[in-house]
Each structure stands twice: as C-alpha cells, then as structure tokens.
Design an enzyme around this catalytic site. Sequence first.
Site, PDB file in Angstrom:
ATOM      1  CB  SER A 118      -0.884  -0.025   1.242  1.00  0.00           C
ATOM      2  OG  SER A 118      -1.692   1.106   1.255  1.00  0.00           O
ATOM      3  N   GLY A 119       0.609   2.144  -0.950  1.00  0.00           N
ATOM      4  CA  GLY A 119       1.369   3.401  -1.031  1.00  0.00           C
ATOM      5  C   GLY A 119       2.599   3.301  -1.898  1.00  0.00           C
ATOM      6  CB  THR A 123      -3.580   4.011  -7.583  1.00  0.00           C
ATOM      7  OG1 THR A 123      -3.977   2.942  -6.735  1.00  0.00           O
ATOM      8  CG2 THR A 123      -4.787   4.688  -8.138  1.00  0.00           C
ATOM      9  CG  ASN A 168      -1.793   5.888  -0.832  1.00  0.00           C
ATOM     10  OD1 ASN A 168      -1.811   7.095  -1.040  1.00  0.00           O
ATOM     11  ND2 ASN A 168      -1.863   4.990  -1.789  1.00  0.00           N
ATOM     12  CB  SER A 171      -5.259   4.024   0.576  1.00  0.00           C
ATOM     13  OG  SER A 171      -5.184   2.632   0.587  1.00  0.00           O
ATOM     14  CB  SER A 172      -7.125   1.533  -4.316  1.00  0.00           C
ATOM     15  OG  SER A 172      -6.104   2.248  -4.953  1.00  0.00           O
ATOM     16  N   GLY A 395      -2.803  -2.909  -2.072  1.00  0.00           N
ATOM     17  CA  GLY A 395      -1.509  -3.525  -1.754  1.00  0.00           C
ATOM     18  C   GLY A 395      -1.517  -4.200  -0.409  1.00  0.00           C
ATOM     19  CD  GLU A 397      -4.373  -1.677   4.193  1.00  0.00           C
ATOM     20  OE1 GLU A 397      -4.390  -0.691   3.477  1.00  0.00           O
ATOM     21  OE2 GLU A 397      -5.393  -2.286   4.530  1.00  0.00           O
TER      22      GLU A 397
HETATM   23  N1  LIG Z   1       5.140   8.166 -10.255  1.00  0.00           N
HETATM   24  C1  LIG Z   1       4.837   8.958  -9.243  1.00  0.00           C
HETATM   25  N2  LIG Z   1       5.180  10.253  -9.286  1.00  0.00           N
HETATM   26  C2  LIG Z   1       4.879  11.073  -8.239  1.00  0.00           C
HETATM   27  N3  LIG Z   1       4.232  10.671  -7.118  1.00  0.00           N
HETATM   28  C3  LIG Z   1       3.843   9.388  -7.040  1.00  0.00           C
HETATM   29  C4  LIG Z   1       4.131   8.457  -8.080  1.00  0.00           C
HETATM   30  N4  LIG Z   1       3.663   7.269  -7.704  1.00  0.00           N
HETATM   31  C5  LIG Z   1       3.098   7.437  -6.505  1.00  0.00           C
HETATM   32  N5  LIG Z   1       3.211   8.701  -6.080  1.00  0.00           N
HETATM   33  C6  LIG Z   1       2.753   9.284  -4.794  1.00  0.00           C
HETATM   34  O1  LIG Z   1       2.487   8.231  -3.884  1.00  0.00           O
HETATM   35  C7  LIG Z   1       1.140   8.243  -3.447  1.00  0.00           C
HETATM   36  C8  LIG Z   1       0.629   6.821  -3.325  1.00  0.00           C
HETATM   37  O2  LIG Z   1       0.579   6.198  -4.584  1.00  0.00           O
HETATM   38  P1  LIG Z   1      -0.570   5.201  -4.990  1.00  0.00           P
HETATM   39  O3  LIG Z   1      -0.397   4.906  -6.423  1.00  0.00           O
HETATM   40  O4  LIG Z   1      -1.901   5.701  -4.569  1.00  0.00           O
HETATM   41  O5  LIG Z   1      -0.180   3.954  -4.094  1.00  0.00           O
HETATM   42  P2  LIG Z   1      -0.848   2.501  -4.088  1.00  0.00           P
HETATM   43  O6  LIG Z   1      -1.918   2.488  -5.089  1.00  0.00           O
HETATM   44  O7  LIG Z   1       0.276   1.571  -4.405  1.00  0.00           O
HETATM   45  O8  LIG Z   1      -1.336   2.292  -2.706  1.00  0.00           O
HETATM   46  C9  LIG Z   1       0.405   9.051  -4.488  1.00  0.00           C
HETATM   47  O9  LIG Z   1      -0.696   9.688  -3.926  1.00  0.00           O
HETATM   48  C10 LIG Z   1       1.459  10.046  -4.943  1.00  0.00           C
HETATM   49  O10 LIG Z   1       1.500  11.119  -4.058  1.00  0.00           O
HETATM   50 MG   LIG Z   2      -3.879   2.211  -4.886  1.00  0.00          MG
END
Ligand SMILES: Nc1ncnc2c1ncn2[C@@H]1O[C@H](COP(=O)(O)OP(=O)(O)O)[C@@H](O)[C@H]1O
Ligand SMILES: [Mg+2]
Length: 1037
Positions: A118-119, A123, A168, A171-172, A395, A397
């Site tokens: 997660s994070g 996404t 996050n 977070s989804s 992810g 968790e």
């Molecule tokens: N490629 C990226 N560039 C900039 N910030 C990112 C990137 N990937 C993730 N982040 C940052 O990390 C945070 C969490 O990413 P996210 O994709 O929501 O995580 P996950 O889906 O794996 O839990 C996002 O809100 C963003 O702030």
């Molecule tokens: Mg996500």
Amino acid sequence: MGKVEDNADANMEGALIARDRVGVQDFVLLDSHTSETAFLNNLRKRYQENLIYTYIGTLLVSVNPYKELDIYTMTQMQLYRGVNFFELPPHLYAIADNAYRVMCSEYNNHFILISGESGAGKTEASKKILQYYAVTCPTTEQLQIVRDRLLLSNPVLEAFGNAKTLRNDNSSRFGKYMDIQFDFKGAPVGGHILSYLIEKSRVVHQNHGERNFHIFYQLLEGGDKDLLCWLGLERNPQKYSYLIQGRCAKVFSINDKNDWKIVRKAFSIIDFSEKDIEHLFGIVASVLHFGNIQFEEDSNGHAIIRNGTQIKWISKLLGVHLSILQEALTHRKIEARSEEVLSPLNVDLAFYARDAVAKAIYGRTFTWLVNKINGSLANKDSTRKTVIGLLDIYGFEVLDTNSFEQFCINYCNEKLQQLLIEMTLKAEQEEYELEGIEWEPIPYFNNKIICDLVEQKYKGIISILDEECLRPGEATDLSFLEKLEEKVGDHAHFVTRKLADQKTRKSIDWVDFRLLHYAGEVTYCAVGFLEKNNDLLYRNLKEVLCNSKNGIIRDCFLLSELDNRRRPETVATQFKNSLTSLIEILMSKEPSYVRCIKPNENKEPGKFDDYLIRHQVKYLGLMEHLRVRRAGFAYRRKYELFLQRYKSLCPATWPHWHGPAAEGVERLIKYIASFLWLRSLLVACIVHAVFGSLFFSRLQAKYKGCLGKREYKKKREAAIKLEACWRGALARKEAKKRTWAVQIIRKFINGFINRKKPLCPENVEFVRLVQYTYFMKLRDHLPKNVLDKSWLQPPSILEEVSSMLQKICIRNLVRKYCRGVTAERKVQLQQKVVASAIFRGKKEGYLQSINQPFMETRLKENDINPKVLQLIHGEKIKYVTPVVKYDRNGFKARERLLVLTQSAAYVVEMAKIKQKIDYATLKGISTSNLSDGIVVIHVPEDNKQKGDVILQCEHIFETVTKLCMLANKQNLVKVVQGSLQFRVGSGKEGTMIFTVGQEPQIFKAKNGQLTVVSVGSRTCLGLCKYRCSCSMVLQLR
Ligand SMILES: Nc1ncnc2c1ncn2[C@@H]1O[C@H](COP(=O)(O)OP(=O)(O)O)[C@@H](O)[C@H]1O
Ligand SMILES: [Mg+2]
C-alpha cells in the site's frame, strides 16, 4: 522550425542517455547480480538521481518518488511511442508501449500486473499507463468520447472507492481490474472494469488518522449551497459522526473542492443523467444522516430513535416511508412458521442495524457505479477486439489492528504473488528442464503453501470461517478461533497465542491469529470476522430498501432477493471466487509486470530507507527473478507463434509447415543462421525491413551483448593477471621482510644463549647491541655530582667495564669539584681535615660543627691592645679568639684573649701578656670527649712557665685545630675521657673531672678538683651517616 524540434529531440535524447549512465538501467547488467547489496546500491543510486524506474529484463521496478517528476509529459509519451523497449531508459511508457505493440503485431491479449504494498505507487502507475494509451493510440473523433470516458472513470471510482489511510493519502479501498479494448487498428474502442470487495466497514468506522471515502468530503466541501440544502446537509464535516472518527477530516495534501469539480465533470461525460446524479447524492447524504441517528431506551429497554430529523431526510432522499423505515430500524422481523413477528431491538442491536444498512447501501451503490461506468465504456460493436488489462489492486497491508478486510487484501496479494511465481520463476525453469536445456535450478520461496492455508476446500481458513458462519448454534469469533487452532494449528504459517512459543506469545492476544505471509507476518484480530463474513442485513430493512423510490437503491435491492430463501454466499467465499476467476482471466493473457516499491514510511521524497526496501526486494522475489533472467534466455517464444510469425523466411516452412511446430522452427533457424553467416549484413537489413525493428533490435542487442561479453571477459582476464602480478610482488616483498626478521630474531636468541662466552661470531652482535644499549642508557643516567652515588646496574657481561667507568666518572667529578675550590676554601677544608682526624668519633659536638666553616680569626688585630701588639711585634698574628682562663689554684674564671702567632700562643689580659707558650716547647693539648669547650695546653716544667693553661673556648674545634696546625703538633692533641691531669706549677698536679649533667657548669669540687659538667649524651660521634662526607674531606687531603 523543424530544425529546432530536431535539436530539442537530440538534446532530450542526450539527456536521457546521460541519465542512463547512473548505475545500470537493467539489473541484468549488474556485475554482481547475486548480491542484494549491489542491487540496492543500484536502485539507490538511480533513485537519488530521480531515476525511479529500472528493468529486470522486461519487468519494471518502480520506486515511488513522492514528488512530481517531469517524466510524464506529452513529449515523453511521444518519445516512447513505437520505440524498441531497450532503446530508451526504463519507463512505464516503455512497458505500456511494448505490450501495445506486441498486441498489435501478434493480435493477442495482454495484461499489466502492477503490484506492491500500500502506497508504493500502483494506482498512480495504472493511471499513467491509461493516459499513455489515451494520448498515443490512434483515435478518431467518434472514439474521442471513449477515450475521455476511460480517463474520467478513474476520478469517479477514486472518489467513491479511495480514502486517506495512514499509509497512503489516496489509498484504493477496492480492487480494480480494467480491460482496455482495442480494435484491429489499435485504437481504444471500449473498456470494462471489474471491482473487488470494497472496504465497506470504512463507511461507519475509521481508524485514527484515516478518513472515510473521499466523496463525502468532496460533496460537503465542493457541493453548491442549493445541493447541500436539498440534501439536508451542512458544509461542516465535523457535524457527521461517520466523518470524524479518524479526526482528520481536513488533509493538506487533498484538495476536496477541486476533486469535486473533476468528479462532477466526469459524471456528465460518463453518461450520468441528472436523475442518476440526484439519486446518487441522495444516497451519499443518506449515509451521513444514518450516521447521525441516535437511539435511546424506552421504559421496556427497547430502542427508540432520539431525534426524528435525520430519518425524515433519509425518508425523503431514499424515497421510503418514514414510519416503515423507523420501524425497520428499531425492530426485527422474525418468521415463525407462516407468521411474521416483529421483535423490538435493544439499543446495541439498533445501532448495529443502522450501521449495517449504511454499509449495505454504500457498498451496493459502489457496485452500481462500476456497472454504470461499464455501461458507458461498453463497445456495442461485435467485431473481434484485443485487450490490455490493467490490474491495480489494494496492496499488502499491515495495520496496528488487522481485521477481516486486511485478511482479504493480503490474501489477494498472496494470490497475485502466486500468479507471478507461477508465470515467471516456476514456469520458465520448468520449461528449460522440459526442453532438456542445461539448467541449474534457482530456489525461490513458493507461497502456494500460504494460499492453500487460506483457500483450501474444507481445510482452509475461509472454509472454516464459512462453516462457523453457517452452522446452527452459538458460533462466535472465539469459537472460530478455536476451530482454526484445531484444524490448521499445525501449519507452519499459522500461529495463535495458544500455539505460540513463550517469546512470541506476548505479541499475540487471545482473540488474535497470526499468518506468516510471504511479505511478512500479520496478526489478525478475529473479532468481527463472523459478522463481516455474513454481512447480513435484517430482512425488514431490506424490504424497506426494495421499495425505495430512489432508482439506484431499487436497482441494488431487488425484490427477487427477498424471495430467494437460500442463504447468500459469504463475503470471503465471494471474494475467493472472484479472485479465482480473475486469475483465470489473467492466465489467458500475455503478462507484463510492474513491481512498485515504497521507499519510506513517511511519504517523504528522496528518502531511501535501506531496511524497508531490502525487505520488499526480498519478498517480491526480485533477486530470484534477476537470477532467472540472467541465466535464462532473453528472448522466448512458443514454437507455434514463432513459426507463424517468421515462416515466410524459409522456403521449407512457407506457406505451410505440416510437421510438429518445434521441428519447423529448427528448420527455419538453421536456414536463417546459414543465410546470416553468408550475408549477415544484407540479411540484417532485410530482417529489419521485413520484420520491423523489434526483431532486428533484439538480434542486434543479442549480438552487441555477445561482443560486450567477449570484451568484458578479455578485460577481466587482463585485470586478473595484473592483479595476480601485483599481489605476487607484494607477497615477495613481505616474504623478504619476514625472512630478514627471522634471521635477526635467530641471531638475537643465539647471542643471548652465548652471551657469557668470550666474543665470538655467535654473540658478537648481541654483545655489541647490549653494550650499545647500556652505554646509551648510561649516558643519560650518569651521576650529577660527587655526592650522587647512583649508578646504572650493568648487564653481567659489562660489570667490569662498568665499575671502571664508575671510578673514572667519580674521579672526574671529584676533579671537577676540586678545581672549583678557591685557595681560601682549600685552607678551610685542610683545617677541617685536620679537625676530623683529631675529633671525629671522639668528641661530642664535632658533627654539629662540621657545617660551620672555620673563620680566619675571631677578633681583628685592632681588637688587641696596642701594647700587646708592641710586645709581640715582629711575629705575624694568625688567629685571635676570646677565651675564659681558669686559675690553676682557685679555678677562678677570667676573660682573656688567646692570640696565636706563627711561633707562639699568648694568653693576653688587656695590655698584659699573661703567658707565652712557645710552640717549640708545647708538650700537648688536651680536650675532653664531651661537649664542653675546655682545652688544656700542656707546657714543660721550667721556671719560666707558670704551668698548664686551662682555657674554655667557644669554638673549641677551630681553636684547637688552628693551634696544633700552627705548632705543627697535631699528634699531641689528646681527647680524654672522664678526667685529666694538669700541672699546676712548681711540680704540683691538678685533676679535672668531666661529667654529664642537666646544665653546663665548671666549678671546683669539694675535693679540690675542677669539675666540668656538660649537657647531652654521647650518641653520635660522627661515625654514622656523616661518615661519607667526613671521609670525603679526608680524601681531599
Ligand atoms: N510516479 C509517481 N510520481 C509522483 N508521485 C507518485 C508516483 N507514484 C506514486 N506517487 C505518490 O504516492 C502516493 C501513493 O501512490 P498510490 O499509487 O496511490 O499507491 P498505491 O496504489 O500503491 O497504494 C500518491 O498519492 C502520490 O502522491
Ligand atoms: Mg492504490
């Protein structure tokens, strides 16, 4: 203009290539590919330069930058479009583009699996890929709308399905698999979304520091006044008990107002009618109103609603009858045979019913939303399409308290890890073995054992949970836990407090069970598992909702559900089944992988937490993946596909090959190989022209790889040789040093053994060394003056030399001392020597007198009466001292002067010479051994002389010494004990007695003898410690 653009392109390419030089862009090129540290170093080095992407072959490792990078621009997208995978630095776009191009050329289906905890950035990655397709794929004006819908489905789903968690901010809280459909020209023409298990419990409860789903805050923050008024809502989220449990309704990183605008716009694009939107927000608002309903007890202990306001709003918004809703929230309908009985609820059960209905309507509305979006994305055209699936699922968790939701999320991650293992590590290795290719198996952790623990029929945790949910009787979360202990208690990846060893026990509560997941251990609290798995809604509440006038609610709660008497599938089983079908969907497609890594726990840009990342690298199996990629073939295709693609290259396979595909490929390759050797360049060009850049580039890459490898091997051998020579030289130098040291040590030991022998070759160096050392030491420790008797202890072989040196040294010191003595001092010292010879050890008081120097004289010439001077005119006066003279008869004391000239001693009274004693006639000088100052000067018996002279002098040692030296009659001085005889004159003799008493006295005793009493006892006569200085004085003589 064109030139400027070219330049810009060249600059950018240059920059890209320069960036690429940081570390290696593909871990396969890492020198020490088995070292986890080298892996981490490369990842860190690149991350610190904002290079967040690195390949392992075709797998992409991505590290969340937690900051905006300018690598997702239009220009970048265009740059990666249609370019061979390995030609540009690693990027998500390269993965997306590669999948897309293979899909187009081979006309098959693909999926991109994005995984990580997660994070970690899953996404975001999926959104970026979607954007890439939207921008780079060919499209028409008609298809533009599909493109927009694909893009805008995301913010809507995120608003309803994402929330801020501790890990996050976005977070989804649901799993999402999205198919993008492409037509034969490669244009995106539609899509389909599958959603998985939304975390409904969040609607009614949030942990500290977390929020409810974004949509609630967006509505309150961004919704216009009229809308809020119509929904009966106030703008302040603090007013809603479902929004304030996490105590962080406002978050700086989230702009709810802005997001609201995007969502609103999205609704209009994704085919939502005004009625739909009205109903949808009616539901969202109802959930908030449900949360504010409070119950109290009536006199019978039954629950009643405290305030009717909220329920009125709900009744309006959901289009349900107020009193029926009120009744449904406070009663439960029980069916007894054919009768239906309403049983009142107590307050606790009423709250439970309230929360259950809130969760149910939100959960089902979310499903409705997904379906609605799917409707708008659907492509009605029945022509064949290919798809690229994007999987972005919650992810792995681990929270402080992990519940049923985390159990499902982590199980889902186990399944995806299993899929990845199956499709990469396992399948590839098995294939090599099957093909009979020489292969050293690479071990990896297969998490199938954990998947089985969770999902196995009858024996798995989900089955046990279902059994507890469905069995009649009093099933509770604790009885479920007991069943688990009983049935899976011996599983290596399962522990409870009861089963744990003493050390682990402390960290597990009685209501907990712990699973050792592939990504680490997670302790789940079993409380609520049964309820969440059952997910029951009281029948009468369901009835109310089935009759709702709100179109969405009506769609979600179908009347047919009420008629169906069969118990619905439990949540866990539904989830398990949906995962199984997801895996099936994925298995039928060509995979691409993106492994997301979370660099730190604080969402901090630039911080690379080694420990955290090492852990992820480990459990994601990246090292094993790298080893398989290194050892395996860079390019692998199924025989059939390969033959299909390239059969036109060989006459034997073109247009049809009738035998087994493997043999056809063999023929084809042999033919191409011979052709290649002969006309490699030409063929390369043809192959390039005919089969596109992909195949050629791969061939080229392989060839370059071979060249590089050869070159590398050569350099490596040279380096090894150089290293060996250098090491040899160093080692020889060291050996020489050691041999020399051994010889020296041996010589030293031999010398020591033979040190007492006369000088010989065996001991000469040792002796010289000892001598040298001793003399050098002695040089710094020589005696400083004549009285310093210290001397450095010599080694036995130098004893003789040392004593000679000591003598020389002392003599030298004495000589130096003597040279420093003046003539005057010399005379004084000579007199002291004589005094010493006479008195040392004989007379008391001598020792005390040693330090007092002898004076030249005690009185000067002008202290003597001039008449006397006249009388002794012609004689040189040497010494004058006052004395007390005692009469020979009456022993009366009289003050006199004693004058010593070079030839005689005179006793002088004022102007008269009372007695002259020629030195030539001097018979003797006597003193006692006591501390008195009596001296008797013995004279011969003749008429002229009056008799012996009895004197008392203050400086007896000085006076006696001077007298005897002037008379040159040192031998005549006597130190007597007890008594002495003296001559009175004319033949008579007197006796003098010396005794010791309290105070000094001289008197005539009754017997007529002169008695001299002195003080003190004769303890030391100069024989003790002063001996040295005395003897020194003697030696001076
Ligand atoms: N490629 C990226 N560039 C900039 N910030 C990112 C990137 N990937 C993730 N982040 C940052 O990390 C945070 C969490 O990413 P996210 O994709 O929501 O995580 P996950 O889906 O794996 O839990 C996002 O809100 C963003 O702030
Ligand atoms: Mg996500």
